[in-house]
Design an enzyme around this catalytic site. Structure first.
Site, PDB file in Angstrom:
ATOM      1  N   LYS A  45      -4.126  11.311  -3.886  1.00 29.18           N
ATOM      2  CA  LYS A  45      -3.474  11.978  -2.735  1.00 29.18           C
ATOM      3  C   LYS A  45      -1.963  11.794  -2.749  1.00 29.18           C
ATOM      4  CE  LYS A  45      -5.329  10.364   1.109  1.00 29.18           C
ATOM      5  NZ  LYS A  45      -6.001   9.260   0.674  1.00 29.18           N
ATOM      6  N   ARG A  77      -7.893  11.589   9.889  1.00 30.67           N
ATOM      7  CA  ARG A  77      -9.027  10.976   9.198  1.00 30.67           C
ATOM      8  C   ARG A  77     -10.222  10.816  10.113  1.00 30.67           C
ATOM      9  NH1 ARG A  77      -5.605   7.905   5.084  1.00 30.67           N
ATOM     10  NH2 ARG A  77      -6.906   6.362   4.093  1.00 30.67           N
ATOM     11  N   ARG A 133      -1.804  -4.010  -4.613  1.00 27.09           N
ATOM     12  CA  ARG A 133      -1.991  -3.749  -3.173  1.00 27.09           C
ATOM     13  C   ARG A 133      -3.109  -4.621  -2.632  1.00 27.09           C
ATOM     14  NH1 ARG A 133      -2.226   2.538  -1.288  1.00 27.09           N
ATOM     15  NH2 ARG A 133      -3.917   1.744  -0.006  1.00 27.09           N
ATOM     16  N   ARG A 191      -5.323   0.633 -10.423  1.00 26.57           N
ATOM     17  CA  ARG A 191      -4.107   0.559  -9.605  1.00 26.57           C
ATOM     18  C   ARG A 191      -3.895  -0.870  -9.091  1.00 26.57           C
ATOM     19  NH1 ARG A 191      -3.630   4.464  -4.425  1.00 26.57           N
ATOM     20  NH2 ARG A 191      -4.805   2.837  -3.344  1.00 26.57           N
ATOM     21  N   ARG A 245     -13.449   0.918   2.082  1.00 29.42           N
ATOM     22  CA  ARG A 245     -12.594   2.094   2.329  1.00 29.42           C
ATOM     23  C   ARG A 245     -13.313   3.385   1.950  1.00 29.42           C
ATOM     24  NH1 ARG A 245      -7.968   0.544  -1.195  1.00 29.42           N
ATOM     25  NH2 ARG A 245      -6.964   2.502  -0.653  1.00 29.42           N
TER      26      ARG A 245
HETATM   27  P1  AMP Z   1      -3.962   5.175   2.493  1.00 25.83           P
HETATM   28  O1  AMP Z   1      -2.689   4.780   1.817  1.00 25.83           O
HETATM   29  O2  AMP Z   1      -3.929   6.589   3.007  1.00 25.83           O
HETATM   30  O3  AMP Z   1      -5.187   4.900   1.648  1.00 25.83           O
HETATM   31  O4  AMP Z   1      -4.092   4.263   3.798  1.00 25.83           O
HETATM   32  C1  AMP Z   1      -4.134   2.849   3.710  1.00 25.83           C
HETATM   33  C2  AMP Z   1      -4.682   2.268   5.007  1.00 25.83           C
HETATM   34  O5  AMP Z   1      -3.826   2.632   6.109  1.00 25.83           O
HETATM   35  C3  AMP Z   1      -6.058   2.763   5.402  1.00 25.83           C
HETATM   36  O6  AMP Z   1      -7.102   2.035   4.752  1.00 25.83           O
HETATM   37  C4  AMP Z   1      -6.037   2.511   6.915  1.00 25.83           C
HETATM   38  O7  AMP Z   1      -6.206   1.132   7.215  1.00 25.83           O
HETATM   39  C5  AMP Z   1      -4.598   2.881   7.278  1.00 25.83           C
HETATM   40  N1  AMP Z   1      -4.496   4.332   7.598  1.00 25.83           N
HETATM   41  C6  AMP Z   1      -3.815   5.286   6.915  1.00 25.83           C
HETATM   42  N2  AMP Z   1      -3.948   6.499   7.491  1.00 25.83           N
HETATM   43  C7  AMP Z   1      -4.746   6.310   8.577  1.00 25.83           C
HETATM   44  C8  AMP Z   1      -5.269   7.174   9.583  1.00 25.83           C
HETATM   45  N3  AMP Z   1      -5.019   8.491   9.574  1.00 25.83           N
HETATM   46  N4  AMP Z   1      -6.044   6.619  10.548  1.00 25.83           N
HETATM   47  C9  AMP Z   1      -6.299   5.298  10.587  1.00 25.83           C
HETATM   48  N5  AMP Z   1      -5.862   4.435   9.650  1.00 25.83           N
HETATM   49  C10 AMP Z   1      -5.092   4.927   8.662  1.00 25.83           C
END
Ligand code: AMP
Length: 188
Positions: free
Chosen positions: A13, A88, A133, A127, A144
Site C-alpha cells: 500500500k 478501515r 518495525r 520488511r 493484523r
Molecule cells: P499501517 O501502516 O496502515 O499498516 O498501520 C499501522 C497501524 O496503525 C495499524 O496496525 C493500526 O494500529 C494503526 N492504524 C492505521 N490506520 C488506521 C485506521 N484507519 N484505523 C485504526 N487504526 C489504524
C-alpha cells in the site's frame, strides 16, 4: 482525484500510494505514517495510539476519525487526495462520507490491493528484517491480518455496493502493479 487505497498489511500500500499520488499530483495521506510520526514525537495522539499499534489492533475510531478530519481540513487536499489505510472500519467509512459531504465532494474510487495471506506474511517478515518495525513480528502480523479481514472486509463490500470498488492484483513487480492500478482507475 479523491482516492482510497485499502489492502492487507504487506500488500504494498505505502509504495503504491506514493506512486499513485505522484501520478495524480495529490497528497498521499497514510494514517499509519501519521500515527507512527506521533508515536516517535511522543505526542498525546502518539500515546493514545501506541498501545493498539504495538498489539496489531486498530486505534479506536474516535481517535482516528478526529485525526483524519483534521488532516482533510488542510488546503493541500482541496484538489484531491489519496488516503492510504483509511477507512478501515464501517464507522470510519461513514465518517469519511460525512467529511466529504461537508465539503460538497465525494470519492472517485476505492482501490483494493489484493494479495493472499502467505504472500503478505512473507513480505512482512522480510520488511521486519530491513526496517525493524515493532509491529512486524510473526504474532502481531497474524493479528493484523485477521483484523484486516474482519474489520475491512465490510468496508470493501460497502464501497462495492456503491460501484466505487476497483480490485487490483498486488502480486508482481512494483512497476507492473502500478500500471495495473492506473489502468484499472482509468477504466473506472
Ligand atoms: P499501517 O501502516 O496502515 O499498516 O498501520 C499501522 C497501524 O496503525 C495499524 O496496525 C493500526 O494500529 C494503526 N492504524 C492505521 N490506520 C488506521 C485506521 N484507519 N484505523 C485504526 N487504526 C489504524
Amino acid at each position: 482525484m479523491r482516492l482510497v487505497l485499502v489492502g492487507p498489511p504487506g500488500a504494498g500500500k505505502g509504495t503504491q500510494a506514493a506512486r499513485l499520488a505522484q501520478r495524480y499530483d495529490v497528497p498521499a495521506i497514510s494514517t499509519g505514517d501519521i500515527f507512527r510520526a506521533n508515536v516517535k514525537g511522543k505526542t498525546k495522539l502518539g500515546r493514545q495510539a501506541q498501545e493498539y499499534m504495538s498489539q496489531g489492533a486498530l486505534v479506536p475510531d474516535e481517535v482516528t476519525n478526529a485525526m483524519v478530519r483534521d488532516r482533510l481540513s488542510r488546503d493541500d487536499v482541496f484538489g484531491g487526495f489519496l488516503l492510504d489505510g483509511y477507512p478501515r472500519t464501517p464507522d470510519q467509512a461513514v465518517e469519511l462520507e460525512g467529511m466529504l459531504d461537508d465539503n460538497g465532494t465525494a470519492l472517485d474510487a476505492v482501490v483494493e490491493l489484493v494479495a493472499d495471506v502467505d504472500e503478505v506474511t512473507r513480505r512482512l517478515l522480510k520488511r521486519a528484517e530491513i526496517e525493524g518495525r515493532v509491529d512486524d513480528n510473526e504474532d502481531v502480523i497474524r493479528k493484523r491480518l485477521s483484523v484486516y479481514a474482519e474489520s475491512t472486509a465490510p468496508v470493501t463490500a460497502y464501497y462495492d455496493g456503491q460501484g466505487l470498488l476497483v480490485r487490483v492484483d498486488a502480486v508482481g513487480d512494483v512497476d507492473v502493479v502500478t500500471e495495473r492500478l492506473v489502468g484499472a482507475l482509468s477504466a473506472q
